[in-house]
Design a protein around this motif. Structure first.
Motif, short mmCIF file in Angstrom:
data_model
loop_
_atom_site.label_atom_id
_atom_site.label_comp_id
_atom_site.label_asym_id
_atom_site.label_seq_id
_atom_site.Cartn_x
_atom_site.Cartn_y
_atom_site.Cartn_z
N ARG A 1 0.67 -0.87 0.30
CA ARG A 1 0.01 -0.09 0.15
C ARG A 1 0.90 1.38 0.00
NH1 ARG A 1 -5.30 -0.37 -1.44
NH2 ARG A 1 -6.52 -2.58 -0.07
N ARG B 1 -5.86 -6.90 -11.20
CA ARG B 1 -5.10 -7.39 -9.95
C ARG B 1 -3.66 -8.11 -9.57
NH1 ARG B 1 -10.77 -6.43 -8.82
NH2 ARG B 1 -12.03 -6.71 -10.39
N ALA C 1 -1.67 -2.36 -9.65
CA ALA C 1 -2.41 -0.59 -9.85
C ALA C 1 -1.76 0.83 -10.76
CB ALA C 1 -2.45 -0.73 -8.23
N TRP D 1 -8.64 1.77 -5.33
CA TRP D 1 -7.93 0.10 -4.39
C TRP D 1 -8.54 0.53 -3.05
CZ3 TRP D 1 -1.48 -0.32 -4.60
CH2 TRP D 1 -1.53 -1.76 -4.07
N TYR E 1 1.58 0.79 -9.43
CA TYR E 1 2.60 -0.67 -7.99
C TYR E 1 1.89 -2.12 -7.87
CZ TYR E 1 2.84 3.43 -5.12
OH TYR E 1 3.20 5.14 -5.09
N ARG F 1 -0.10 -4.83 -7.15
CA ARG F 1 -1.67 -5.02 -6.29
C ARG F 1 -2.05 -6.64 -6.13
NH1 ARG F 1 -6.24 -2.33 -8.57
NH2 ARG F 1 -8.01 -2.59 -6.69
N SER G 1 -3.50 -8.72 -3.27
CA SER G 1 -3.66 -7.59 -2.04
C SER G 1 -4.99 -7.69 -1.62
CB SER G 1 -4.45 -6.26 -2.54
OG SER G 1 -4.51 -5.25 -2.23
N ASP H 1 -8.14 -6.58 -1.14
CA ASP H 1 -8.32 -4.89 -1.89
C ASP H 1 -10.34 -5.30 -1.45
OD1 ASP H 1 -9.43 -3.29 -3.29
OD2 ASP H 1 -8.91 -4.17 -5.51
#
Length: 750
Positions: free
Chosen positions: A344, A394, A397, A403, A475, A477, A480, A482
């Motif tokens: 994150r 997925r 990001a 997100w 980034y 992801r 994650s 999410d």
């Protein structure tokens, strides 16, 4: 115990004292018992199933891979001998992350003085030989126990045999051949010099056979599935899946320079049997009926839970479990997975994010399943997120995507526990980016054209929304937790200024082997063994799960009618499906893709010559060698220059609605139809106001790229290991400190 005796123990490869075992409770369902075990009496421990099980549980604690770990020699953290996808030495020695490592640094050559020692470390809990001795001790005492039933013994022994094999495999795949010790050696040598305890290195072939025998024994003893409270324990299918993985490795060019067909056949048989056992145990492709919906939403959910779309099919084969318990002063019962926190951005109270290379972003398939450049769909380098494989959304990001996260009821527009305003309170009024409204706007702007043109990752710049990563727009992801996936996150979000700030307190599992990997192992083994139809069917299953259809040929090339092309297709699918799960370095290394297997070192034995696979694995698969390549990170920046302060963001008022990933994100060049207004608006925003550049992620010296030397395919022993045991023969290609000559041990010699 004296220092002298400790040295003898090490020399004999019998590290660790069999009379002491410590079990600190982990998050695993079957390790929720709060008792902390210190010294124990062997006759009491093995007189009951519960006591013996407590000893077996130490193997889980000591040997399960960790979600975020280092790549050091034990001092960097426990269980750092295998990759799980973090930016450690293994993943950074592939194309997944930038930054030279000891293995890829063109300005450094590893030798016996500076190579990392994965063979032995001082800390007993991090020592491979301490781990192996613990397993041997458990096996010996369980077999000798008269209090346990045969059924109880089988369950316990199956787990112990699995972990002994697993720990041996982590050594063999690095060193090629190590001493085989199948019983606990007496740690008290007494006045003798311990020479009777010295065990020479075995060949790679002998080691692989020993490992496979243990795994087959484990598979024969273990159940296909455990009760729900035992989720996370080793199953028969998991043991056979690891056996298939070991045999696939052994069939690969690293070990199989002559392309011996029998090795491919063995890997094919074991992986096929593993799939059957896993199916019978309720393991399969999770969300197979809806993994492609909403841009692979189900596929993403699979990493957070064992159940599939219908609640009966799980993906997990091998996992490390975590909890989100509070830390307490009296005992260490918490076990947190820091992966989510590391993913994150800082303006979400995260650790700052992990960033993929531009090469990985550009590698993923287009929406028709084919690679950019081979697809009929035009690849827009600026709008790189458009028209991509569902898994792309997925895995990564990018600027302009939601997100979401659960704030746990915390007020993010107040002050933290040291009187400092939370970062959210500093945002301009029009930005509402916290919690379930969080939007990633990871673009940069510059005050001068010189900075905008500079290709250095350290160039000056300013980032939107105080994201603080000015030269990393994309980034990772993957895996994650999410907010779009579940209304009940596995983390406990905190706004504390100290631990556990952000997402640290997470119970998300680390799935370090899943059904899709076993299916890909089978596909590769089937292709290698000449069963192209079965390899194709496995690839089709992987693709169908994320939405590809038979009408599209499942997004696969239409010319997979030869062994080399099928193997290339499987390895490409591994790069995509298993990205950032810790598989990349092993795949690159076992296929010798740094140089194609063409480079040699002085004194290289004939057994190392690659006579199979056309003499060059890179040419055989149609890929470029990694040696000489450079890695980059994507920077998305504004066309307009502006002052470097938050209120000067030149495009904030131009931002469109952030993408939720529920939209259709494909664009038809022929019909000029994006499929959704949101995608069209976002693409127009990128085109009108943003630019892309790929900055250096390795070094700013453009003449330097990855350099992996041929002797690194099997690493040598560090000086300290040879000093500890002078009888230990060094690997060819490395200097033998004890004998003052070049290494003479050939891992490939039979």
């Amino acid at each position: 115990m004296t220092t002298k005796n400790i040295k003898h123990i090490i020399a004999a490869f019998c590290v660790g004292c069999g009379s002491v075992a410590t079990l600190l409770s982990c998050s695993d369902n079957f390790l929720d018992e709060m008792t902390v075990y210190g010294s124990f009496s062997e006759d009491k421990v093995y007189s009951s199933y519960a006591g013996a099980l407590d000893r077996v549980n130490t193997l889980y604690r000591e040997l399960l891979p960790q979600a975020t770990q280092g790549g050091g020699n034990g001092s960097a953290g426990q269980n750092n001998y295998t990759s799980t996808g973090s930016p450690e030495v293994w993943s950074k020695s592939s194309m997944e992350y930038g930054g030279f490592t000891d293995f890829t640094n063109p300005d450094q050559e590893l030798d016996y003085t500076n190579v990392t020692d994965y063979f032995y470390v001082i800390n007993k809990s991090d020592s491979p030989w301490g781990n192996i001795r613990n397993a041997n001790d458990i096996i010996e005492h369980i077999e000798a126990s008269e209090a346990l039933t045969q059924e109880e013994k089988n369950k316990l022994l199956g787990q112990a045999y699995f972990f002994r094999a697993f720990r041996y495999w982590t050594l063999v795949k690095l060193y090629g051949g190590v001493p085989i010790i199948d019983h606990p050696q007496d740690p008290i040598i007494g006045d003798g010099d311990g020479s009777d305890k010295i065990v020479p290195r075995s060949s790679a072939k002998e080691c692989v056979q020993f490992i496979c025998n243990d795994l087959q024994r484990a598979a024969d003893m273990l159940p296909k599935s455990w009760a729900s409270g035992e989720y996370g324990r080793i199953t028969a299918g998991a043991a056979l899946a690891l056996k298939g993985r070991v045999q696939l490795f052994y069939a690969s060019p690293l070990f199989n320079r002559t392309d011996e067909a029998a090795r491919w056949d063995s890997a094919y048989v074991s992986n096929k049997q593993a799939l059957q056992l896993l199916n019978e145990g309720g393991v399969g492709l999770a969300y197979a009926g809806g993994g492609g919906a909403q841009n692979a939403l189900g596929w993403a959910k699979m990493f957070l839970a064992n159940d599939g779309s219908d609640g009966s099919v799980g993906e997990t084969v091998l996992a490390t479990l975590y909890n989100n318990r509070d830390k307490v002063e009296t005992a260490n019962y918490d076990k947190w997975n820091y992966w989510e926190h590391n993913l994150r951005p800082v303006n979400a109270n995260g650790g700052g994010g992990l960033h993929p290379t531009a090469e990985m972003v550009d590698l993923f398939p287009m929406a028709d399943g084919l690679q950019p450049g081979k697809s009929a769909i035009r690849y827009d380098k600026l709008c790189f997120w458009l028209n991509r494989d569902p898994r792309f959304y997925r895995t990564f990001a990018f600027p302009g995507v939601e997100w979401r996260f659960d704030t746990g009821g915390n007020d993010l527009n107040s002050y933290d526990d040291v009187g400092k305003k939370y970062v959210y309170a500093y945002y301009p009024h029009q930005y509402s980016g916290a919690g379930n409204n969080y939007q990633l706007w990871s673009y940069t702007w510059y005050a001068s054209q010189d900075d905008a043109d500079r290709m250095s990752s350290t160039s000056n710049g300013y980032t939107a929304d105080l994201i603080a990563q000015k030269n990393s727009a994309v980034y990772i992801r993957k895996r994650s937790d999410d907010g779009a996936l579940s209304a009940s996150p596995l983390y406990r979000f905190s706004v504390s200024a100290s631990t556990p700030k952000g997402f640290q307190q997470s119970a998300a599992p680390l799935i370090w082997m899943r059904y899709a990997e076993v299916l890909l192992d089978f596909a590769e083994a089937a292709a290698g063994a000449g069963h192209l139809d079965e390899a194709l069917q496995a690839l089709q299953q992987i693709r169908a799960r994320v939405g590809y259809t038979a009408e599209q040929n499942f997004g696969l090339p239409t010319d997979l009618n030869s062994r080399d092309k099928m193997l290339a297709a499987v390895l490409y699918e591994r790069q995509v499906e298993l990205a950032y799960e810790g598989k990349a370095f092993d795949d690159v290394r076992r296929w010798m893709l740094f140089d194609g297997g063409t480079e040699k070192f002085n004194g290289q034995p004939e057994s190392w010559s690659l006579t199979g696979f056309g003499g060059n694995t890179c040419q055989y698969l149609g890929v470029s060698p990694l040696n000489g390549q450079r890695r980059h990170e994507i920077v998305v920046y504004t066309r307009a220059l502006a002052d470097q302060k938050n209120e000067s963001d030149p495009v904030m008022d131009k931002r469109p609605k952030a993408l939720t990933l529920t939209e259709k994100l494909t664009y038809d060049d022929n019909s000029e139809d994006y499929g959704s207004n949101e995608a069209m608006d976002m693409a127009d925003f990128y085109t009108a106001y943003l630019k892309r550049k790929d900055v250096n992620a390795d070094t700013n010296d453009e003449t330097k790229g990855i350099r992996f030397l041929p002797q690194y395919y099997f690493i040598g022993f560090k000086q300290s290991a040879m000093q500890t045991n002078p009888t230990l023969l060094q690997t060819v290609g490395w200097h033998d400190y004890s004998h003052g000559t070049d290494g003479t041990f050939d891992p490939l010699a039979e």
